[in-house]
Design a protein around this motif. Structure first.
Motif, short mmCIF file in Angstrom:
data_model
loop_
_atom_site.label_atom_id
_atom_site.label_comp_id
_atom_site.label_asym_id
_atom_site.label_seq_id
_atom_site.Cartn_x
_atom_site.Cartn_y
_atom_site.Cartn_z
N ASP A 1 0.83 -1.21 0.00
CA ASP A 1 0.00 0.00 0.00
C ASP A 1 0.86 1.25 0.00
OD1 ASP A 1 -2.32 -1.48 -0.02
OD2 ASP A 1 -2.67 -1.30 2.14
N ARG B 1 2.19 1.81 -3.38
CA ARG B 1 1.15 2.31 -4.27
C ARG B 1 0.92 3.80 -4.04
NH1 ARG B 1 -3.56 -0.92 -3.27
NH2 ARG B 1 -3.99 0.54 -1.62
N TYR B 2 0.87 4.24 -2.78
CA TYR B 2 0.68 5.65 -2.47
C TYR B 2 1.84 6.49 -2.99
CZ TYR B 2 -2.91 3.91 0.71
OH TYR B 2 -4.00 3.28 1.24
N ALA C 1 3.70 5.76 -5.50
CA ALA C 1 3.56 5.80 -6.97
C ALA C 1 2.58 6.90 -7.36
CB ALA C 1 3.11 4.46 -7.51
N TRP C 2 1.51 7.06 -6.60
CA TRP C 2 0.55 8.14 -6.86
C TRP C 2 1.21 9.50 -6.68
CZ3 TRP C 2 -3.93 5.90 -3.45
CH2 TRP C 2 -4.51 4.82 -4.11
N VAL C 3 2.03 9.62 -5.64
CA VAL C 3 2.74 10.88 -5.41
C VAL C 3 3.68 11.16 -6.58
CG1 VAL C 3 4.45 12.03 -3.95
CG2 VAL C 3 2.56 10.78 -2.90
N ARG C 4 4.41 10.14 -7.01
CA ARG C 4 5.32 10.31 -8.15
C ARG C 4 4.56 10.76 -9.39
NH1 ARG C 4 6.75 5.18 -9.41
NH2 ARG C 4 5.28 5.25 -11.11
N GLU C 5 3.40 10.15 -9.65
CA GLU C 5 2.60 10.53 -10.81
C GLU C 5 2.10 11.96 -10.67
OE1 GLU C 5 -0.50 7.63 -11.21
OE2 GLU C 5 0.92 5.99 -11.47
N ALA C 6 1.70 12.35 -9.46
CA ALA C 6 1.20 13.71 -9.24
C ALA C 6 2.31 14.73 -9.44
CB ALA C 6 0.61 13.83 -7.84
N ARG D 1 3.06 15.00 -13.11
CA ARG D 1 2.02 15.80 -13.78
C ARG D 1 2.20 17.28 -13.48
NH1 ARG D 1 -0.40 17.00 -18.00
NH2 ARG D 1 -2.53 17.72 -17.78
N ILE E 1 2.12 18.07 -2.24
CA ILE E 1 1.48 16.80 -2.59
C ILE E 1 1.85 15.72 -1.59
CG2 ILE E 1 1.41 14.95 -4.32
CD1 ILE E 1 1.83 17.21 -6.44
N VAL F 1 -0.58 13.66 1.23
CA VAL F 1 -0.68 12.19 1.31
C VAL F 1 -0.30 11.71 2.70
CG1 VAL F 1 0.31 10.03 0.46
CG2 VAL F 1 -0.35 11.80 -1.14
#
Length: 75
Positions: A23, A26-27, A29-34, A37, A57, A61
């Motif tokens: 988990d 995964r979180y 990875a979301w931060v990296r994507e944000a 972007r 960001i 999280v």
């Protein structure tokens, strides 16, 4: 547990209270994507603000996850 079931969202098991490396990854990875972007959106403008965006960001999280774990521990 069916994710579409509205009552399933309120049902927790003992395993839901355990910290999970998967988990956390995964979180992150979301931060990296944000952040990626944000960098794409900032491209062509002021990239000096990018570190502050990344911190904002990541802070959001961490704050959300921390509150979730504390709330779950209290229950």
């Amino acid at each position: 547990m069916d994710p579409q079931d509205p009552q399933a969202a309120d049902t927790f098991t003992d395993s839901d209270r355990e910290l999970s490396v998967a988990d956390a990854q995964r979180y992150l990875a979301w931060v990296r994507e944000a952040v990626t972007r944000a960098a794409q959106l900032a491209e062509g403008s002021n990239l000096e603000d990018l570190p502050s965006y990344a911190v904002a960001i990541l802070s959001a999280v961490i704050d959300t996850l921390g509150k979730s774990y504390v709330d779950m521990a209290i229950e």
